[in-house]
Design a protein around this motif. Structure first.
Motif, PDB file in Angstrom:
ATOM      1  N   VAL A 230     -46.169 -18.430 -19.330  1.00  0.00           N
ATOM      2  CA  VAL A 230     -46.016 -19.401 -18.191  1.00  0.00           C
ATOM      3  C   VAL A 230     -47.527 -19.439 -18.440  1.00  0.00           C
ATOM      4  O   VAL A 230     -48.985 -18.949 -18.756  1.00  0.00           O
ATOM      5  CB  VAL A 230     -46.084 -19.182 -17.034  1.00  0.00           C
ATOM      6  N   SER A 272     -37.048 -21.261 -19.892  1.00  0.00           N
ATOM      7  CA  SER A 272     -37.725 -22.180 -20.657  1.00  0.00           C
ATOM      8  C   SER A 272     -38.732 -21.495 -21.130  1.00  0.00           C
ATOM      9  O   SER A 272     -39.417 -20.257 -21.311  1.00  0.00           O
ATOM     10  CB  SER A 272     -38.694 -23.461 -19.811  1.00  0.00           C
ATOM     11  N   TYR A 275     -43.308 -22.705 -19.999  1.00  0.00           N
ATOM     12  CA  TYR A 275     -43.843 -23.274 -18.476  1.00  0.00           C
ATOM     13  C   TYR A 275     -44.954 -23.366 -18.036  1.00  0.00           C
ATOM     14  O   TYR A 275     -46.026 -22.891 -18.116  1.00  0.00           O
ATOM     15  CB  TYR A 275     -42.538 -22.865 -18.066  1.00  0.00           C
ATOM     16  N   TYR A 318     -41.460 -27.094 -20.254  1.00  0.00           N
ATOM     17  CA  TYR A 318     -40.891 -27.449 -19.531  1.00  0.00           C
ATOM     18  C   TYR A 318     -42.669 -27.882 -19.169  1.00  0.00           C
ATOM     19  O   TYR A 318     -43.173 -26.656 -18.327  1.00  0.00           O
ATOM     20  CB  TYR A 318     -40.325 -26.856 -18.615  1.00  0.00           C
ATOM     21  N   GLN A 320     -44.373 -29.198 -15.325  1.00  0.00           N
ATOM     22  CA  GLN A 320     -44.159 -29.703 -14.410  1.00  0.00           C
ATOM     23  C   GLN A 320     -44.997 -31.065 -14.314  1.00  0.00           C
ATOM     24  O   GLN A 320     -45.741 -31.356 -14.731  1.00  0.00           O
ATOM     25  CB  GLN A 320     -44.942 -28.257 -13.486  1.00  0.00           C
TER      26      GLN A 320
END
Length: 939
Positions: A230, A272, A275, A318, A320
């Motif tokens: 992340v 994922s 991210y 992914y 955002q």
């Protein structure tokens, strides 16, 4: 046809060469004046890369602290015993180590410390602002830290010298282990690289953060939904200038539902490999993922350890919708659970390959901030691949989707969707979803097999075609389930139908009988699978004649973008923008010709024999490195601007065109003889070496060097000399030396923008702080002081209340405590205009003013000492100081100017060298030669 009418001001669009119209004519809210032409800019963070190893190049800064760590290293109890300390706890012993550097703990393998003591030093001892600890973990070991989060919660020294986690020694990379998810947090100027991760890793920060050379395998997180990595901002503050590169993610999945449930939830049980959220200027380079979000051994009952998580919310990568300015290159995604990659942002993408993902790549509009995207050399092979459960009462999931596009402009080159096969389905026993239907799929619209989908809610359907120039000639569909072939002949479709990744592996290894699964296994086992991406893509693109040729002879690489409607202009990292169709340095001996404004953020793979700058050429470097063997400047002059930790070496210069070099938080080095016609500006955290040992820099009578105050916490030397063998470096000054102040202040009382960059009401999309843009002028409330914004930095710890550090140059008057600050325009993330002007905060404390200094520059390029990295001082703290005989002569035609507003009374060195000669320079009042120094006295 779409044509961008300008790269500054409001963006106008001309459709099919017609009258210029605004975004409002196409349903796109005009809330934000876009100043970038709509294209993602290459302002991501990217340090220099060693082309031989693909590793990042780090050099010690003034505040670097090296901590060598291994599981069986010295404990705090060992230190207490060996040093006969009276202290009897971890914190107190850690403080003793900090105050007794001669003990040498953490500076050699023999004195490496254990994880507990290392965490104490990082978290509590070496946690001052703008200091860069380097936690280097021993290769061949497994790493377990006590806390679930290893915090680097103060900003590092600079983008050029970040704080970091890395490795030392030989053998396999160190691997983070443990039951708790691993998280690394850095507020600014932080990099983690050359380690492996057994679970997930979180990288949170605010500016100049990144991860490189990391493998994450089998990220089973029972009861916790976590991706492989992340990356993003903190407390809804947007992260700026980020990267993730050279990273492998295998089997990133979840064993059981979270929160004690027995059934999967689409809302929380989604995984994922990568991210990103709440960020701007992001690079994803050389990324590989396989089996993201699902496990082929899942049972179909949907419960317990064998359950299957929701398909439609698990992705390979992914991004955002509150992330902006994304760059993607060399990305493999194999067997991603739902989608190979979803970029809910403006995105520039090159060289992507997906296999056996239900959906390929989606380029989706980031809500109201709709931008443009670009993609080239994209292959999607075998779409719609799921676990074969056909008896779900709800019917099929999303079919074999290809490219999903929601961008106002999306040029596509050499894109192929092929050999989809028969879509298969998934099943679940979630009672709510069985009764009411799959929540997420309801959002996706009709369940059908698609080729290229243009589903933007922001564009009138009748206008979609006009917004995709050259799509027909550059995108092909072959053997894609029930979708008709497009832009291929029957013979080409047949040839493509005979292709497979297994056959590619046959050719690659000179074998036979390999299957697609064999190819996936082979790629998973490679240290750098992305190096095989072009070869795999060419296997499928070859029947179309779209395969990427590998150049083998050097060439002149001329920057010649095909037009703003067809590719992002200015960007040097876009292969199609170069006359050779590949990047400069693809072959040793390449030369570069620039006749335009070029934004640079890369390190060439091979030597660059020459850089020629034409009449309209300028180079702005946001990262990477460039070291041409020769430089030619146009008669009318050219400019090179360095920022973001970039590096440029000038191999001397004797031309007649004038070159102006501006350096900020980056490094410039003259490695030859400059005979004149080079001007220099050095600002915030700059390292500007005008002469290495053995070299000479001559400033001609029309030239100038401007040195601003560098930073209040370190040496003020930002211009001068470098060397480590005691040789002589010479500067002959015939022009003007300008010494100016830099102003450093803390700002509080900040307010957030009113605009949500995403779904209304969701905390993750709360707007960032309203601030001026870099380069804007700010004034105080009484209009008695002003200055130009050069750097903005949030420096508070993770979870803290946000204040801002502001660095100004070219100040007029003096700022004071409690001054309210005003700017003409206020922005979020330096991208989105929030207000047309007004107050944005107040000065907290008396601002600090510093003035520029010429002397020996600390660059961290010194020799290696023992087990420490090259350039680090013997005690592990700071860089080895230069050892150079610096000689500077002021001629009778030279002059000195100073700016003193804001400086406290006292004396300030302006020049400090080994030998200073003044042959009659024009000096202002208060400036005089004192030995080998030029000194300013402020009364």
């Amino acid at each position: 046809m779409v044509q961008i009418k300008g790269l500054s001001g409001d963006v106008d669009i001309a459709v099919d060469g017609g009258t210029a119209v605004s975004f409002t004519d196409y349903g796109v809210p005009p809330a934000t004046n876009l100043l970038t032409g709509g294209w993602a800019e290459p302002k991501f963070y990217l340090p220099e890369v060693d082309p031989a190893t693909d590793q990042l190049v780090f050099e010690s800064g003034e505040t670097t602290i090296v901590i060598l760590c291994k599981p069986d290293g010295k404990s705090w109890q060992d230190v207490k015993s060996e040093q006969s300390l009276s202290q009897n706890d971890l914190n107190s012993v850690g403080n003793q180590i900090k105050n007794n550097l001669s003990w040498g703990y953490g500076t050699s393998d023999a004195l490496a410390i254990d994880m507990e003591l290392a965490e104490e030093l990082i978290t509590n001892q070496y946690s001052e602002y703008f200091r860069s600890p380097w936690l280097l973990l021993k290769r061949g070991t497994d790493i377990n830290f006590a806390s679930s989060t290893l915090d680097f919660d103060r900003p590092g020294e600079s983008a050029l010298h970040p704080a970091r986690v890395g490795s030392y020694g030989t053998g396999d990379r160190p691997k983070f282990q443990g039951d708790a998810p691993r998280a690394i947090a850095g507020s600014a100027c932080f990099v983690i690289s050359d380690v492996d991760v057994g679970h997930n890793i979180g990288l949170a920060g605010l500016k100049y953060i990144g991860a490189s050379n990391i493998t994450c395998d089998h990220s089973h997180s029972p009861g916790v939904s976590k991706p492989g990595i992340v990356i993003g901002g903190l407390d809804n503050d947007g992260a700026m200038h980020c990267f993730a590169r050279c990273m492998k993610f295998n089997d990133i999945d979840q064993d059981i539902p979270g929160d004690g449930r027995t059934n999967w939830s689409y809302a929380t049980d989604r995984v994922s490999s990568y991210y990103a959220a709440t960020a701007a200027y992001l690079l994803l380079e050389k990324m590989f993922d396989s089996y993201s979000g699902w496990n082929p051994n899942y049972t179909r009952n949907g419960t317990g350890a064998g359950g299957m998580p929701p398909d439609d919310r698990s992705h390979g990568k992914y991004i955002q919708r509150n992330v902006h300015m994304v760059t993607v290159s060399y990305n493999f995604s194999l067997f991603a659970n739902f989608q190979a990659g979803q970029w809910r942002s403006d995105c520039v993408a090159q060289h992507m390959f997906s296999m056996a993902s239900n959906a390929g790549y989606a380029f989706l509009s980031p809500m109201q901030e709709s931008r443009f995207s670009y993609a080239s050399d994209v292959v999607q092979y075998r779409g719609g691949w799921k676990q074969a459960d056909h008896d779900d009462a709800r019917g099929p999931a999303t079919g074999a989707e290809g490219l999903t596009i929601e961008m106002p402009q999306m040029p596509i080159y050499n894109s192929l969707q092929c050999n989809a096969g028969t879509p298969v389905y998934f099943s679940t026993t979630d009672p709510d979803e069985v009764a009411n239907g799959p929540k997420a799929l309801n959002d996706l619209g009709p369940l059908q097999v698609k080729g290229v989908s243009f589903d933007s809610p922001q564009l009138a359907p009748s206008l979609v075609g006009s917004f995709h120039p050259d799509l027909t000639g550059n995108h092909a569909i072959a053997n894609w389930s029930s979708i008709a072939d497009d832009n291929v002949t029957a013979a080409q479709a047949t040839a493509i139908d005979g292709k497979s990744l297994g056959l590619w592996l046959d050719g690659h290894l000179t074998q036979s009988g390999n299957t697609d699964d064999d190819a996936v296994t082979h790629l998973r086992d490679q240290a750098a699978p992305w190096d095989l991406l072009i070869s795999a893509s060419n296997h499928f693109l070859e029947p179309l004649g779209w395969d990427t040729a590998t150049r083998t002879t050097s060439a002149t690489c001329t920057f010649s973008p095909p037009g703003s409607a067809f590719a992002p202009p200015r960007r040097a990292d876009i292969e199609r923008n170069w006359s050779t169709g590949d990047l400069p340095g693809s072959v040793a001996g390449d030369t570069i010709t620039i006749n335009d404004d070029v934004d640079w953020n890369l390190t060439p793979r091979n030597t660059i024999a020459g850089l020629t700058m034409g009449a309209n050429g300028s180079l702005t470097m946001y990262g990477g490195a460039l070291r041409p063997s020769a430089v030619t400047v146009a008669a009318g002059g050219n400019s090179i601007t360095l920022d973001g930790g970039s590096k440029f070496d000038l191999p001397g210069y004797s031309g007649s065109g004038r070159l102006t070099v501006t350096v900020e938080e980056s490094r410039f080095v003259n490695t030859g003889t400059v005979a004149g016609n080079v001007d220099l500006v050095s600002r915030f955290k700059a390292e500007a070496v005008i002469a290495e040992e053995g070299e000479t820099f001559t400033l001609d009578s029309a030239g100038s060097i401007t040195a601003y105050g560098r930073f209040p916490f370190w040496s003020q030397v930002s211009v001068g000399f470098d060397g480590y063998a005691g040789g002589t470096a010479t500067a002959n000054i015939n022009g003007t030396l300008n010494f100016k102040t830099g102003c450093w202040m803390i700002i509080d009382g900040l307010s957030r923008g009113s605009k949500n960059v995403g779904s209304s009401g969701s905390d993750i999309y709360v707007a960032d702080y309203k601030l001026p843009k870099i380069g804007d002028v700010v004034t105080n409330s009484g209009a008695t002081a002003s200055g130009v914004v050069r750097k903005i930095l949030n420096v508070n710890p993770v979870g803290g209340t946000s204040n801002i550090y502001l660095y100004l140059t070219d100040t007029v008057g003096v700022f004071a405590d409690n001054d309210t600050l005003t700017s003409t325009d206020l922005w979020m993330r330096d991208i989105f205009q929030e207000d047309t002007g007004g107050n944005f905060g107040a000065v907290n404390g008396t601002p600090t003013y510093t003035i520029g200094l010429i002397g020996d520059v600390i660059t961290g390029r010194g020799p290696q000492v023992g087990d420490l990295p090259a350039g680090v001082a013997a005690n592990g703290h700071g860089a080895t100081p230069p050892s150079v005989n610096s000689v500077l002569t002021l001629s009778a035609s030279s002059a000195v100017t100073v700016q003193t507003a804001g400086l406290a009374s006292g004396t300030y060195d302006l020049i400090d060298v080994d030998s200073l000669t003044d042959n009659g320079a024009t000096l202002p009042s208060g400036v005089a030669v004192s030995g080998n120094k030029l000194v300013l006295t402020v009364s």
